[in-house]
Design a protein around this motif. Sequence first.
Motif, short mmCIF file in Angstrom:
data_model
loop_
_atom_site.label_atom_id
_atom_site.label_comp_id
_atom_site.label_asym_id
_atom_site.label_seq_id
_atom_site.Cartn_x
_atom_site.Cartn_y
_atom_site.Cartn_z
N MET A 191 6.68 -4.37 -8.71
CA MET A 191 5.67 -3.70 -9.74
C MET A 191 5.71 -2.22 -9.79
N ALA A 192 5.01 -2.08 -8.13
CA ALA A 192 4.20 -0.27 -7.92
C ALA A 192 5.72 -0.01 -8.47
N GLU A 193 6.84 -0.50 -7.60
CA GLU A 193 8.11 0.02 -7.29
C GLU A 193 8.99 0.23 -8.64
N GLN A 194 8.57 -0.67 -9.12
CA GLN A 194 9.55 -0.38 -11.25
C GLN A 194 8.04 0.82 -11.93
N ARG A 254 -3.35 1.36 -7.21
CA ARG A 254 -3.26 0.05 -6.84
C ARG A 254 -3.88 -0.38 -8.30
N ARG A 255 -5.01 -0.01 -9.19
CA ARG A 255 -5.72 -0.77 -9.97
C ARG A 255 -4.93 -0.76 -11.16
N LYS A 256 -3.73 0.15 -11.69
CA LYS A 256 -2.96 0.22 -12.41
C LYS A 256 -1.54 -0.93 -12.26
N HIS A 305 1.16 -1.02 -0.02
CA HIS A 305 0.12 0.09 -0.01
C HIS A 305 1.23 1.55 -0.31
N SER A 306 1.58 1.52 0.67
CA SER A 306 3.08 2.36 0.81
C SER A 306 2.89 2.83 -0.95
N ALA A 307 3.81 1.09 -1.18
CA ALA A 307 4.82 1.78 -2.26
C ALA A 307 3.41 2.53 -3.60
N CYS A 308 2.28 2.08 -4.02
CA CYS A 308 1.26 2.31 -4.04
C CYS A 308 0.47 3.91 -3.43
N GLY A 309 0.55 3.69 -2.58
CA GLY A 309 0.55 5.60 -1.98
C GLY A 309 2.07 6.38 -3.05
N ARG A 310 2.88 6.49 -2.85
CA ARG A 310 3.82 6.47 -3.62
C ARG A 310 3.47 6.83 -5.14
N LEU A 311 3.68 6.05 -5.59
CA LEU A 311 2.98 6.35 -6.86
C LEU A 311 2.07 6.81 -7.48
#
Length: 85
Positions: free
Chosen positions: A49-52, A28-30, A10-16
Motif C-alpha cells: 500500500m505504501a509503495e502504491q 505511516r499513519r496515512k 518503514h523504508s517504504a513509508c520513509g520514501r513516501l
Amino acid sequence: MAGIPERSYHSACGRLASRLGISQSAARRKVEIRAAQAGSRDNESRQAMAEQMLAEAIAAGVDNGAMLTAQLGAVGNDVHFMLED
C-alpha cells in the motif's frame, strides 16, 4: 506487546514521507488508514500500500519537498534580511 514492523515497511513509508514532504509518522499513519479501509492487516500488504501510494504521488507529480524548499528561498527585499546582529 505489538510486533516490530519490518524494516522494508518503514523504508517504504520513509520514501513516501520524503516525496510528500511530511514526517515519517504522518506518512505511516496515512498508509495505515488506507490499509485499514482496504481491510489489510499484515505488513506485506501495508508495504504494498505504501509503495502504491508512492507511485500515485509520483504519477500525480506531487513533490511537496521541492515546493517547500522553493518557498524557503529568499526573494526580492528578503535577500538582505538579517537574522542575527
